[in-house]
Design a protein around this motif. Structure first.
Motif, PDB file in Angstrom:
ATOM      1  N   GLY A 218       0.778  -1.216   0.000  1.00  0.00           N
ATOM      2  CA  GLY A 218       0.000   0.000   0.000  1.00  0.00           C
ATOM      3  C   GLY A 218       0.818   1.279   0.000  1.00  0.00           C
ATOM      4  N   ARG A 219       2.058   1.201  -0.412  1.00  0.00           N
ATOM      5  CA  ARG A 219       2.862   2.412  -0.527  1.00  0.00           C
ATOM      6  C   ARG A 219       2.372   3.238  -1.705  1.00  0.00           C
ATOM      7  NH1 ARG A 219       7.768   1.766  -2.022  1.00  0.00           N
ATOM      8  NH2 ARG A 219       7.602  -0.431  -2.667  1.00  0.00           N
ATOM      9  N   THR A 220       2.292   4.524  -1.514  1.00  0.00           N
ATOM     10  CA  THR A 220       1.705   5.409  -2.520  1.00  0.00           C
ATOM     11  C   THR A 220       2.724   6.376  -3.086  1.00  0.00           C
ATOM     12  OG1 THR A 220       0.972   6.942  -0.794  1.00  0.00           O
ATOM     13  CG2 THR A 220      -0.581   5.250  -1.509  1.00  0.00           C
ATOM     14  N   PHE A 221       2.451   6.794  -4.302  1.00  0.00           N
ATOM     15  CA  PHE A 221       3.315   7.711  -5.028  1.00  0.00           C
ATOM     16  C   PHE A 221       2.425   8.693  -5.774  1.00  0.00           C
ATOM     17  CE2 PHE A 221       4.936   3.440  -4.811  1.00  0.00           C
ATOM     18  CZ  PHE A 221       6.196   3.598  -4.259  1.00  0.00           C
ATOM     19  N   TYR A 222       2.817   9.960  -5.793  1.00  0.00           N
ATOM     20  CA  TYR A 222       1.999  10.987  -6.410  1.00  0.00           C
ATOM     21  C   TYR A 222       2.835  11.930  -7.252  1.00  0.00           C
ATOM     22  CZ  TYR A 222      -1.580   9.628  -3.035  1.00  0.00           C
ATOM     23  OH  TYR A 222      -2.496   8.929  -2.288  1.00  0.00           O
ATOM     24  N   ALA A 223       2.231  12.397  -8.324  1.00  0.00           N
ATOM     25  CA  ALA A 223       2.828  13.492  -9.062  1.00  0.00           C
ATOM     26  C   ALA A 223       2.740  14.760  -8.230  1.00  0.00           C
ATOM     27  CB  ALA A 223       2.100  13.693 -10.397  1.00  0.00           C
ATOM     28  N   ASP A 224       3.722  15.624  -8.385  1.00  0.00           N
ATOM     29  CA  ASP A 224       3.728  16.867  -7.619  1.00  0.00           C
ATOM     30  C   ASP A 224       2.461  17.694  -7.851  1.00  0.00           C
ATOM     31  OD1 ASP A 224       7.318  17.496  -7.924  1.00  0.00           O
ATOM     32  OD2 ASP A 224       6.181  16.261  -6.524  1.00  0.00           O
ATOM     33  N   SER A 225       1.924  17.629  -9.046  1.00  0.00           N
ATOM     34  CA  SER A 225       0.774  18.440  -9.394  1.00  0.00           C
ATOM     35  C   SER A 225      -0.503  18.044  -8.659  1.00  0.00           C
ATOM     36  CB  SER A 225       0.526  18.391 -10.903  1.00  0.00           C
ATOM     37  OG  SER A 225       0.285  17.065 -11.331  1.00  0.00           O
ATOM     38  N   VAL A 226      -0.533  16.847  -8.085  1.00  0.00           N
ATOM     39  CA  VAL A 226      -1.751  16.389  -7.423  1.00  0.00           C
ATOM     40  C   VAL A 226      -1.558  16.107  -5.945  1.00  0.00           C
ATOM     41  CG1 VAL A 226      -2.553  15.384  -9.595  1.00  0.00           C
ATOM     42  CG2 VAL A 226      -1.428  13.919  -7.894  1.00  0.00           C
ATOM     43  N   LYS A 227      -0.354  16.237  -5.436  1.00  0.00           N
ATOM     44  CA  LYS A 227      -0.110  15.989  -4.021  1.00  0.00           C
ATOM     45  C   LYS A 227      -0.968  16.908  -3.161  1.00  0.00           C
ATOM     46  CE  LYS A 227       4.634  14.248  -4.199  1.00  0.00           C
ATOM     47  NZ  LYS A 227       6.055  14.525  -3.859  1.00  0.00           N
ATOM     48  N   GLY A 228      -1.579  16.327  -2.152  1.00  0.00           N
ATOM     49  CA  GLY A 228      -2.448  17.084  -1.277  1.00  0.00           C
ATOM     50  C   GLY A 228      -3.868  17.200  -1.765  1.00  0.00           C
TER      51      GLY A 228
END
Length: 127
Positions: free
Chosen positions: A56-66
């Motif tokens: 369940g480790r997650t990764f996000y593009a900077d544009s959608v973080k938060g």
């Protein structure tokens, strides 16, 4: 073989929320990951988020973080993308992808590491 079917796309006003779902069928997912990418006409496919299937480790593009949250339900072989505070620039066709292989973290940002793809679901954010 894995089949992926996205759902949940639609039209939403800026600032609103939308949840996408991707259901997998066929092979049981185990050590791999599922991710979301998006693409607009004439532009390259862009990484949005990914989650490893077991840990369940997650990764996000900077544009959608938060703003966006990826999650999965292993019992249902389904991954979700909760999108909040949507912006017009989030408008795109969103694609679900899956890989049955484990990679180092950096590889989950790369579309070419995914083996299976859904047909996409349109998300349109109006201003």
């Amino acid at each position: 073989q894995v089949q992926l079917v996205e759902s949940g796309g639609g039209l939403v006003q800026a600032g609103g929320s939308l949840t996408l779902s991707c259901a997998a069928s066929g092979r049981t997912l185990s050590s791999g990951a599922m991710g979301w990418f998006r693409q607009t006409s004439g532009k390259e496919r862009e990484f949005v988020a990914a989650i490893t299937w077991n840990g369940g480790r997650t990764f996000y593009a900077d544009s959608v973080k938060g703003r966006f949250t990826i999650s999965r339900d292993r019992a249902r072989d389904t991954v979700y993308l909760q999108m909040n505070i949507l912006k017009p620039e989030d408008t795109a066709v969103y694609y679900c992808a899956a890989t049955l292989r484990y990679y180092s973290d950096s590889y989950y940002y790369n579309q070419y590491r995914y083996d299976y793809w859904g047909q996409g679901t349109q998300v349109t954010v109006s201003s």
